[in-house]
Design a protein around this motif. Structure first.
Motif, PDB file in Angstrom:
ATOM      1  N   PRO A  86      -8.765  -8.504  23.948  1.00  0.00           N
ATOM      2  CA  PRO A  86      -7.733  -9.524  24.196  1.00  0.00           C
ATOM      3  C   PRO A  86      -8.386 -10.840  24.613  1.00  0.00           C
ATOM      4  N   ILE A  87      -7.876 -11.943  24.103  1.00  0.00           N
ATOM      5  CA  ILE A  87      -8.430 -13.249  24.459  1.00  0.00           C
ATOM      6  C   ILE A  87      -7.336 -14.174  24.978  1.00  0.00           C
ATOM      7  N   LYS A  88      -7.751 -15.153  25.732  1.00  0.00           N
ATOM      8  CA  LYS A  88      -6.891 -16.279  26.117  1.00  0.00           C
ATOM      9  C   LYS A  88      -7.132 -17.374  25.103  1.00  0.00           C
ATOM     10  N   VAL A  89      -6.094 -17.792  24.397  1.00  0.00           N
ATOM     11  CA  VAL A  89      -6.228 -18.803  23.345  1.00  0.00           C
ATOM     12  C   VAL A  89      -6.341 -20.186  23.991  1.00  0.00           C
ATOM     13  N   LEU A  90      -7.356 -20.931  23.579  1.00  0.00           N
ATOM     14  CA  LEU A  90      -7.624 -22.241  24.177  1.00  0.00           C
ATOM     15  C   LEU A  90      -7.360 -23.392  23.226  1.00  0.00           C
ATOM     16  N   SER A  91      -7.856 -23.289  21.991  1.00  0.00           N
ATOM     17  CA  SER A  91      -7.841 -24.424  21.077  1.00  0.00           C
ATOM     18  C   SER A  91      -7.909 -23.905  19.637  1.00  0.00           C
ATOM     19  N   VAL A  92      -7.829 -24.836  18.689  1.00  0.00           N
ATOM     20  CA  VAL A  92      -8.021 -24.507  17.282  1.00  0.00           C
ATOM     21  C   VAL A  92      -8.764 -25.655  16.624  1.00  0.00           C
ATOM     22  N   LEU A  93      -9.686 -25.301  15.728  1.00  0.00           N
ATOM     23  CA  LEU A  93     -10.458 -26.279  14.968  1.00  0.00           C
ATOM     24  C   LEU A  93     -10.154 -26.077  13.494  1.00  0.00           C
ATOM     25  N   GLY A  94      -9.825 -27.157  12.796  1.00  0.00           N
ATOM     26  CA  GLY A  94      -9.452 -27.065  11.388  1.00  0.00           C
ATOM     27  C   GLY A  94     -10.630 -27.283  10.457  1.00  0.00           C
ATOM     28  N   LEU A  95     -11.285 -26.218  10.045  1.00  0.00           N
ATOM     29  CA  LEU A  95     -12.385 -26.320   9.090  1.00  0.00           C
ATOM     30  C   LEU A  95     -11.831 -26.409   7.667  1.00  0.00           C
ATOM     31  N   ILE A  96     -12.416 -27.274   6.853  1.00  0.00           N
ATOM     32  CA  ILE A  96     -12.121 -27.333   5.423  1.00  0.00           C
ATOM     33  C   ILE A  96     -13.323 -26.727   4.716  1.00  0.00           C
ATOM     34  N   ASP A  97     -13.180 -25.500   4.257  1.00  0.00           N
ATOM     35  CA  ASP A  97     -14.301 -24.748   3.685  1.00  0.00           C
ATOM     36  C   ASP A  97     -14.107 -24.641   2.174  1.00  0.00           C
ATOM     37  N   GLU A  98     -14.889 -25.422   1.431  1.00  0.00           N
ATOM     38  CA  GLU A  98     -14.815 -25.451  -0.030  1.00  0.00           C
ATOM     39  C   GLU A  98     -13.373 -25.689  -0.498  1.00  0.00           C
ATOM     40  N   GLY A  99     -12.732 -26.640   0.163  1.00  0.00           N
ATOM     41  CA  GLY A  99     -11.392 -27.081  -0.240  1.00  0.00           C
ATOM     42  C   GLY A  99     -10.257 -26.239   0.287  1.00  0.00           C
ATOM     43  N   GLU A 100     -10.545 -25.236   1.125  1.00  0.00           N
ATOM     44  CA  GLU A 100      -9.511 -24.365   1.666  1.00  0.00           C
ATOM     45  C   GLU A 100      -9.386 -24.564   3.174  1.00  0.00           C
ATOM     46  N   ALA A 101      -8.179 -24.306   3.682  1.00  0.00           N
ATOM     47  CA  ALA A 101      -7.964 -24.330   5.124  1.00  0.00           C
ATOM     48  C   ALA A 101      -8.551 -23.060   5.729  1.00  0.00           C
ATOM     49  N   ASP A 102      -9.395 -23.214   6.725  1.00  0.00           N
ATOM     50  CA  ASP A 102     -10.058 -22.070   7.360  1.00  0.00           C
ATOM     51  C   ASP A 102     -10.047 -22.306   8.871  1.00  0.00           C
ATOM     52  N   TRP A 103      -8.887 -22.063   9.477  1.00  0.00           N
ATOM     53  CA  TRP A 103      -8.689 -22.372  10.894  1.00  0.00           C
ATOM     54  C   TRP A 103      -9.542 -21.476  11.775  1.00  0.00           C
ATOM     55  N   LYS A 104     -10.107 -22.078  12.815  1.00  0.00           N
ATOM     56  CA  LYS A 104     -10.919 -21.351  13.785  1.00  0.00           C
ATOM     57  C   LYS A 104     -10.199 -21.371  15.139  1.00  0.00           C
ATOM     58  N   ILE A 105      -9.725 -20.201  15.551  1.00  0.00           N
ATOM     59  CA  ILE A 105      -9.082 -20.081  16.853  1.00  0.00           C
ATOM     60  C   ILE A 105     -10.172 -19.971  17.916  1.00  0.00           C
ATOM     61  N   ILE A 106     -10.104 -20.813  18.936  1.00  0.00           N
ATOM     62  CA  ILE A 106     -11.081 -20.806  20.012  1.00  0.00           C
ATOM     63  C   ILE A 106     -10.466 -20.095  21.216  1.00  0.00           C
ATOM     64  N   GLY A 107     -11.178 -19.123  21.760  1.00  0.00           N
ATOM     65  CA  GLY A 107     -10.633 -18.403  22.901  1.00  0.00           C
ATOM     66  C   GLY A 107     -11.724 -17.844  23.789  1.00  0.00           C
ATOM     67  N   ILE A 108     -11.286 -17.324  24.925  1.00  0.00           N
ATOM     68  CA  ILE A 108     -12.194 -16.674  25.857  1.00  0.00           C
ATOM     69  C   ILE A 108     -11.610 -15.320  26.215  1.00  0.00           C
ATOM     70  N   ARG A 109     -12.451 -14.305  26.337  1.00  0.00           N
ATOM     71  CA  ARG A 109     -11.945 -12.967  26.608  1.00  0.00           C
ATOM     72  C   ARG A 109     -11.105 -12.990  27.886  1.00  0.00           C
ATOM     73  N   ALA A 110      -9.969 -12.296  27.856  1.00  0.00           N
ATOM     74  CA  ALA A 110      -8.988 -12.383  28.929  1.00  0.00           C
ATOM     75  C   ALA A 110      -9.506 -11.829  30.250  1.00  0.00           C
ATOM     76  N   ASP A 111     -10.511 -10.946  30.191  1.00  0.00           N
ATOM     77  CA  ASP A 111     -11.024 -10.363  31.426  1.00  0.00           C
ATOM     78  C   ASP A 111     -12.189 -11.156  32.024  1.00  0.00           C
ATOM     79  N   HIS A 112     -12.460 -12.337  31.470  1.00  0.00           N
ATOM     80  CA  HIS A 112     -13.545 -13.152  32.019  1.00  0.00           C
ATOM     81  C   HIS A 112     -13.162 -13.616  33.427  1.00  0.00           C
ATOM     82  N   PRO A 113     -14.057 -13.538  34.411  1.00  0.00           N
ATOM     83  CA  PRO A 113     -13.698 -13.885  35.797  1.00  0.00           C
ATOM     84  C   PRO A 113     -13.258 -15.325  35.985  1.00  0.00           C
ATOM     85  N   GLN A 114     -13.611 -16.217  35.046  1.00  0.00           N
ATOM     86  CA  GLN A 114     -13.218 -17.621  35.177  1.00  0.00           C
ATOM     87  C   GLN A 114     -12.134 -18.032  34.181  1.00  0.00           C
ATOM     88  N   ALA A 115     -11.511 -17.048  33.520  1.00  0.00           N
ATOM     89  CA  ALA A 115     -10.511 -17.366  32.503  1.00  0.00           C
ATOM     90  C   ALA A 115      -9.348 -18.179  33.066  1.00  0.00           C
TER      91      ALA A 115
END
Length: 237
Positions: A79-108
């Motif tokens: 399980p992760i805590k969702v933080l951000s998203v980065l929109g990569l354009i990979d060879e003309g296609e949308a390839d979204w990158k979800i940025i997150g940190i594991r939910a059990d991280h002590p500093q989450a």
């Protein structure tokens, strides 16, 4: 190593390009790299989140960049805590990158965005992530990748919106509502077929879906209607 959507049961295996096993050549991955189960970026649909032309999906699950710095074993579900998203354009296609940190991280609890992560960890993750995705195909003789939104990270609300759209597209896929070369063989598909829940067209309405979420990492109940941003939540009883 990645999910292979065209093979039955969608196994994890080493990717093959033009008959050759694929390796990352732009150094080791500086983060954990995985995907969100039950998501799919439809190659027949234009991404409504893009600000750069008409980008279709890449026919894969949504990718996840997990930034805790602790290595996660291959195949582990985290399980992760969702933080951000980065929109990569990979060879003309949308390839979204979800940025997150594991939910059990002590500093989450202190981290609600990629900027927070850089502040708390005293790192430069924003530039590291952009640089890696921009250049990782260059050693193969390909040009640098481009990004939506001028390579700026969008916030958690935008990230959740991307995830919800990709889940809806997966839902249409698994119910047989879209044409695909992917294998739909799965336990989920098997149970749906047994119940007669199959479709040959896209759903005209987007029904409310109840699913568990966390607020300050306390479990809540959340009602969601796909296709808009109106939500309400209440305590579980």
């Amino acid at each position: 190593m990645e999910c292979s959507p065209k093979e039955e049961w969608n196994p994890f295996k080493q990717d093959i390009k033009k008959g050759n096993l694929r390796f990352f050549k732009y150094g080791d991955l500086p983060f954990n790299y995985g995907f969100v189960p039950q998501t799919w970026e439809d190659p027949n649909q234009s991404s409504r989140h893009s600000d750069v032309g008409d980008l279709k999906g890449d026919n894969d699950p949504l990718d996840v960049v997990e930034i805790s710095g602790t290595k996660i074993p291959r195949g582990q579900i985290v399980p992760i805590k969702v933080l951000s998203v980065l929109g990569l354009i990979d060879e003309g296609e949308a390839d979204w990158k979800i940025i997150g940190i594991r939910a059990d991280h002590p500093q989450a609890a202190q981290i609600n965005s990629i900027k927070d992560a850089d502040r708390v960890f005293q790192t430069d993750l924003q530039n590291v992530i952009v640089d890696w995705f921009q250049k990782y195909k260059v050693p193969d003789g390909k040009p640098e990748n481009r990004f939506t939104h001028n390579a700026q990270f969008q916030g958690s609300e935008a990230a959740i919106d991307v995830i919800e759209d990709a889940h809806r597209q997966w839902y249409d896929l698994i119910l047989g509502a879209v044409k695909t070369e992917n294998s739909l063989q799965s336990l989920t598909r098997k149970r749906l077929v047994e119940q007669g829940i199959v479709r040959n067209d896209r759903m005209p309405q987007r029904p409310a879906v109840n699913y568990p979420v966390y607020e300050n990492w306390n479990s809540k109940s959340k009602s969601q209607t796909f296709g808009n941003k109106k939500y309400h939540g209440e305590e579980e009883k």
